[in-house]
Design a protein around this motif. Sequence first.
Motif, PDB file in Angstrom:
ATOM      1  N   ASN A   1      19.095   3.239  36.785  1.00  0.00           N
ATOM      2  CA  ASN A   1      18.917   4.464  37.555  1.00  0.00           C
ATOM      3  C   ASN A   1      17.997   4.139  38.725  1.00  0.00           C
ATOM      4  N   ARG A   2      17.643   5.123  39.484  1.00  0.00           N
ATOM      5  CA  ARG A   2      16.845   4.864  40.688  1.00  0.00           C
ATOM      6  C   ARG A   2      15.485   4.232  40.385  1.00  0.00           C
ATOM      7  N   ASP A   3      14.913   4.589  39.253  1.00  0.00           N
ATOM      8  CA  ASP A   3      13.582   4.081  38.914  1.00  0.00           C
ATOM      9  C   ASP A   3      13.602   3.015  37.821  1.00  0.00           C
ATOM     10  N   TYR A   4      14.770   2.718  37.281  1.00  0.00           N
ATOM     11  CA  TYR A   4      14.841   1.842  36.116  1.00  0.00           C
ATOM     12  C   TYR A   4      14.197   0.482  36.378  1.00  0.00           C
ATOM     13  N   TRP A   5      14.574  -0.145  37.501  1.00  0.00           N
ATOM     14  CA  TRP A   5      14.087  -1.493  37.770  1.00  0.00           C
ATOM     15  C   TRP A   5      12.620  -1.493  38.143  1.00  0.00           C
TER      16      TRP A   5
ATOM     17  N   PHE B   1       6.769  -3.055  33.614  1.00  0.00           N
ATOM     18  CA  PHE B   1       6.604  -3.512  32.234  1.00  0.00           C
ATOM     19  C   PHE B   1       6.161  -4.971  32.201  1.00  0.00           C
ATOM     20  N   GLU B   2       6.695  -5.759  33.119  1.00  0.00           N
ATOM     21  CA  GLU B   2       6.402  -7.201  33.123  1.00  0.00           C
ATOM     22  C   GLU B   2       5.194  -7.558  33.977  1.00  0.00           C
TER      23      GLU B   2
ATOM     24  N   ILE C   1      -0.243  -6.148  37.408  1.00  0.00           N
ATOM     25  CA  ILE C   1      -0.829  -5.584  38.629  1.00  0.00           C
ATOM     26  C   ILE C   1      -0.088  -4.317  39.044  1.00  0.00           C
ATOM     27  N   HIS C   2       1.240  -4.374  39.024  1.00  0.00           N
ATOM     28  CA  HIS C   2       2.040  -3.201  39.397  1.00  0.00           C
ATOM     29  C   HIS C   2       1.799  -2.046  38.421  1.00  0.00           C
ATOM     30  N   ARG C   3       1.551  -2.371  37.174  1.00  0.00           N
ATOM     31  CA  ARG C   3       1.357  -1.344  36.151  1.00  0.00           C
ATOM     32  C   ARG C   3       0.055  -0.569  36.344  1.00  0.00           C
ATOM     33  N   ARG C   4      -0.869  -1.135  37.089  1.00  0.00           N
ATOM     34  CA  ARG C   4      -2.145  -0.448  37.324  1.00  0.00           C
ATOM     35  C   ARG C   4      -1.979   0.818  38.168  1.00  0.00           C
TER      36      ARG C   4
ATOM     37  N   VAL D   1       3.169   0.661  27.198  1.00  0.00           N
ATOM     38  CA  VAL D   1       3.796  -0.618  27.545  1.00  0.00           C
ATOM     39  C   VAL D   1       3.091  -1.761  26.823  1.00  0.00           C
ATOM     40  N   LYS D   2       1.770  -1.718  26.810  1.00  0.00           N
ATOM     41  CA  LYS D   2       0.985  -2.768  26.156  1.00  0.00           C
ATOM     42  C   LYS D   2       1.314  -2.863  24.671  1.00  0.00           C
ATOM     43  N   ILE D   3       1.426  -1.714  24.014  1.00  0.00           N
ATOM     44  CA  ILE D   3       1.748  -1.688  22.582  1.00  0.00           C
ATOM     45  C   ILE D   3       3.141  -2.255  22.336  1.00  0.00           C
ATOM     46  N   VAL D   4       4.113  -1.816  23.135  1.00  0.00           N
ATOM     47  CA  VAL D   4       5.495  -2.280  22.971  1.00  0.00           C
ATOM     48  C   VAL D   4       5.581  -3.788  23.192  1.00  0.00           C
ATOM     49  N   LYS D   5       4.859  -4.286  24.202  1.00  0.00           N
ATOM     50  CA  LYS D   5       4.870  -5.726  24.468  1.00  0.00           C
ATOM     51  C   LYS D   5       4.277  -6.505  23.302  1.00  0.00           C
TER      52      LYS D   5
END
Length: 340
Positions: free
Chosen positions: A34-38, A44-45, A48-51, A61-65
């Motif tokens: 979808n538009r935001d999926y990527w 998730f990976e 820095i972007h996750r901040r 995300v941290k828990i799932v990883k």
Amino acid sequence: MLLELVGISKYISRFLAITPLFILFILVGFNRDNRDYWNYEFAFEDDIHRRSIEFGYAYLVKIVKQLGGDHTYIVFMISVLLIITILRLLKSSNHINLVIFFYCAFPLIFDVNQIRNLIMYLLIVLSFVFIEKRKPIRYYLMTFLAFSFHSFSVVFLPFYYLCQRNRKTFMKILLSVTAILIVGSPIVTKILTNFFPEKMTFYLKQTPKWGVVVVLIYMTIDIFTVWWVDKQVKSKLDDKDKRRMEILYRFVWFPIITIPFLFYFLEISRLQRSTLIVKYVYCALAMKYLTFYQKLFTVLLLVLSVSVYITMVFWYSQSDLFGYLDDNYIKYLLDKYILY
């Protein structure tokens, strides 16, 4: 849905809802583009972007990883949360399929894209039980949890207080705040821009133009729908439904406070969009108190509302949102191993 309008038992309604619920679960839980999926997959990976994303989502995300999962696990969990919310809200209703039908018509195409917003408003909706039972601490804890996924949920902080007032006082406060914001919206918009510079700059670049008129039209239809239904059922409601439905009724009215901001950034209309599933549930709960022709008129109002929403999607050249529903892992497996 048509059988529910004629009149069937709760158990038959639930049985008939198994397949639609399963399809909805598949559409959301196994969506793969979808538009935001990527962007979410990259977040998730990339630490820095996750901040730049709210801390609650980042922690999830941290828990799932740590458990060895990837972004698809989060999408799956959101789908589970959606189904749980629908079933919880409709545990005493015979019209589950009505809600599923209209939710799939709209706003499903947006919710699949805006997953943090979806988590946020599902948590807010689930917190209604704490308003009903008058447990403010639990309500505010749930609101804080919602805030940790999307900061927009801060607008729901006063909702608990407003639900403790009688309806007349609620309406007076709501209309007074809206009138004040008509004057104060430029100042509030500037403050929001200082707190959220990147998001607000992006939103303010998108000139609302005729979108304001469309939003006002469907907002009017939504409010008229619950107002009309309320007029038909308020004297018939039993004590069990009365409090619950009053909360749902007020939640649909709540977005009028956003009207002054529509002229600055149309993205604020997501608050109205977040109330749609509540409107559908409200109408579904009311169905047992309506005559057959009143039910038909209610459905007609819901169809009219959805038609306006979808018209707006095409008006803003966003019809590609429907196409993303085809980007599904289960569909991929069916195409690869069964259909071909």
